[in-house]
Design an enzyme around this catalytic site. Structure first.
Site, short mmCIF file in Angstrom:
data_model
loop_
_atom_site.label_atom_id
_atom_site.label_comp_id
_atom_site.label_asym_id
_atom_site.label_seq_id
_atom_site.Cartn_x
_atom_site.Cartn_y
_atom_site.Cartn_z
N ASN A 113 0.80 -1.23 0.00
CA ASN A 113 0.00 0.00 0.00
C ASN A 113 0.83 1.28 0.00
O ASN A 113 0.36 2.33 -0.44
CB ASN A 113 -1.00 0.00 1.17
N LYS B 243 12.48 -8.05 0.40
CA LYS B 243 11.39 -8.66 -0.36
C LYS B 243 10.17 -7.75 -0.33
O LYS B 243 9.52 -7.61 0.71
CB LYS B 243 10.99 -10.02 0.19
N GLY C 201 2.93 -5.76 7.98
CA GLY C 201 1.90 -6.60 7.39
C GLY C 201 0.84 -6.97 8.42
O GLY C 201 0.58 -6.22 9.35
N SER C 202 0.29 -8.15 8.26
CA SER C 202 -0.84 -8.56 9.09
C SER C 202 -0.39 -9.06 10.45
O SER C 202 0.75 -9.51 10.64
CB SER C 202 -1.64 -9.66 8.39
N GLY D 31 2.70 -11.55 11.44
CA GLY D 31 3.64 -11.02 12.41
C GLY D 31 3.87 -11.96 13.58
O GLY D 31 5.00 -12.12 14.05
N GLU E 266 5.48 -4.13 12.43
CA GLU E 266 4.48 -3.07 12.28
C GLU E 266 3.25 -3.73 11.66
O GLU E 266 3.25 -4.05 10.47
CB GLU E 266 5.02 -1.94 11.39
N CYS F 30 -2.84 1.01 7.14
CA CYS F 30 -2.92 0.56 8.53
C CYS F 30 -3.41 1.66 9.46
O CYS F 30 -3.90 1.38 10.54
CB CYS F 30 -1.58 0.02 9.00
N GLN G 86 -8.65 -9.33 -2.02
CA GLN G 86 -8.98 -8.28 -1.06
C GLN G 86 -10.39 -7.76 -1.28
O GLN G 86 -11.11 -7.44 -0.32
CB GLN G 86 -7.96 -7.14 -1.17
N GLU H 52 -9.55 -5.94 11.32
CA GLU H 52 -9.08 -5.06 10.25
C GLU H 52 -9.62 -5.51 8.91
O GLU H 52 -9.38 -6.63 8.47
CB GLU H 52 -7.55 -5.04 10.22
N GLU I 19 9.31 3.03 13.69
CA GLU I 19 9.95 3.44 12.45
C GLU I 19 9.89 4.95 12.34
O GLU I 19 9.04 5.60 12.94
CB GLU I 19 9.27 2.76 11.26
#
Length: 492
Positions: free
Chosen positions: A151, A174, A227-228, A232, A249, A283, A330, A382, A461
């Site tokens: 995103n 990646k 990511g998700s 995670g 994150e 997010c 999605q 989410e 971050e």
């Protein structure tokens, strides 16, 4: 003819060992933009070997000299901003003003991280013993694995790559399979800016194979992942097996509280941007709207009127407000959550279905639910799409309780003209970010970005905290007394 892109390992384009490829699809037009090679575990091995060589060179370059590469990177990004923004809109769909902002964020973090090349401060302190000097220094971790989402295909890699580079690390990177082209362009620009071969290595492919090989590789010292929550958790479990540092994150279920004393027009602008910017695929998107009961009807009416005016379509067109959903899976997920919301008893006020704006891609109407209870799945999970749930409360304390009633804790916002209410919200809302009289989105690179609870594991971050993600602290003791001194023993 569609171009095929190879892996980037050791400063060179290399064929993958798997021989497999995947298509890079424009989500608005379903046009195939490129064919990209799939990296397997053997390719990840090669990337790690190249990164280890790159680390030996790069970690010896003084940080201010490393900064020069990042400054040049920022200049090249600036020169190519419009081309990169248009490519981003084609690759992941969001409208041009937003993709320009994404590129600008990568520029900003490159400049900010470069500045840290002269500010990676340790500490000095006194010793308890005579003729002894004490300090701390920051050291790079080594080879770092990075796995990024689709995103923000330049901004988020920038948030990770630039601080890691200025700290002296080497990288195996990646990107998401939905947005490999922006990652390829970023690596090309870094090389053009003078980054030595092997310092950044790009391996493309699915998370279930390529990403897994990175996470489980024994010689990668740290993982940075966005990511998700589910992925995670798996990454944290895997990294624990080898005591590998991991920075996560993850998701968000971000609330906006609007009190009865708020500037409703300002709040309306913020909610529209927070809920439907990037088609809700961020997010930090506003997914829960917590309205004081006194202004609930008026604000809802205003919200529906404004939302109906939003235009869905190709993000390259200036009249478009909302671009496509990233892919079919999605889109189907969003449709599933709309059904769940209706089955749970929420009232669908607007939207709720896929639409055809004259293009074959994946488009979904901006969607608004009301009569939502805090325990409903659409208020807890989410969705990652343009779906907004309205929850009504009677006062500030209830609003904060509702805001905190989720496993996530990334971003949050409150609209109020009362400074006391604002500060109570800042104090009590469980989130890594709280905005006052602004929406839940809009991070700036010189402030730390991240969340609490299920959103992350303590790292941040951007800002000065970003350097901490990619460095180790070394304590240094210099004894110039000329004799053995024992701390805690020779105190007299």
């Amino acid at each position: 003819m569609v171009q095929e892109y190879k892996l980037h390992i050791g400063g060179e384009s290399r064929d993958s060992a798997t021989g497999e490829t995947f298509d890079n699809i424009n989500p608005a037009t379903l046009e195939n933009l490129a064919t990209v090679q799939v990296a397997g575990s053997e390719d990840v091995d090669r990337a790690v070997e190249a990164a280890e060589e790159g680390f030996r060179v790069w970690s010896e370059v003084p940080a201010p000299r490393r900064a020069e590469v990042l400054f040049r990177t920022a200049r090249i990004l600036q020169e190519r901003k419009e081309d990169l923004a248009r490519l981003m809109t084609e690759e992941m769909g969001k409208v041009l003003p937003e993709t320009r902002g994404d590129v600008q964020e990568a520029i900003d973090i490159a400049i900010y991280a470069a500045g840290e090349g002269r500010r990676m401060f340790g500490e000095t302190t006194t010793s308890e013993l005579k003729d002894k000097f004490c300090m701390t220094v920051l050291r790079p971790i080594g080879v770092v694995g990075m796995i990024t989402p689709w995103n923000f295909p330049l901004a988020i890699p920038g948030w990770k790559i630039m601080p890691a580079l200025i700290a002296g690390n080497a990288i195996v990177f990646k990107p998401a399979s939905d947005t490999p082209l922006l990652a390829i362009k970023l690596v090309e620009i870094l090389m053009e800016a003078g980054l030595p071969p092997g310092v950044v290595n790009l391996v493309t492919g699915p998370g279930g194979s390529t990403g897994k090989a990175i996470v489980q590789h024994p010689r990668i010292k740290a993982i940075s992942f966005t990511g998700s929550l589910e992925t995670g958790k798996w990454i944290m479990e895997e990294c624990a097996k080898t005591m590998k540092r991991v920075s996560l994150e993850l998701g968000g279920k971000n609330p906006v509280i609007i009190m009865d004393d708020a500037d409703l027009e300002l709040a309306l602008e913020g909610v529209l941007w927070g809920a439907f910017g990037t088609t809700g695929q961020r997010c930090t998107a506003t997914s829960r709207l917590i309205l004081h009961e006194k202004i609930k009807d008026e604000f809802t009416a205003r919200l529906l009127a404004k939302t109906k005016l939003l235009r869905v379509g190709n993000g390259l067109l200036p009249e478009t407000d909302i671009g496509p959903i990233i892919n079919k899976a999605q889109l189907e997920k969003i449709e599933r959550y709309v059904r769940i919301g209706m089955e749970e008893g929420a009232t669908l006020l607007l939207g709720g279905k896929a639409i055809d704006p004259g293009l074959p891609g994946y488009f979904f109407e901006p969607t608004v639910f009301t009569d939502v209870r805090p325990d409903m799945r659409i208020a807890q999970e989410e969705i990652f799409g343009p779906v907004l749930s309205i929850i009504t409360v009677s006062g500030l304390e209830e609003a904060i309780e509702v805001a905190n009633n989720t496993r996530y804790g990334l971003s949050s916002a409150i609209y109020t003209e009362n400074v006391g209410k604002a500060f109570r919200a800042v104090k009590k809302i469980e989130a890594g970010i709280t905005y006052v009289n602004a929406p839940t989105i809009g991070a700036e690179v010189h402030l730390p970005f991240g969340g609490v609870k299920g959103t992350g594991n303590g790292f941040r971050e951007a800002g000065t905290e970003a350097i901490k993600e990619f460095t180790e602290i070394k304590a240094v003791y210099i004894d110039y007394s000329g004799r053995l001194q024992r701390a805690q023993i020779d105190m007299e």
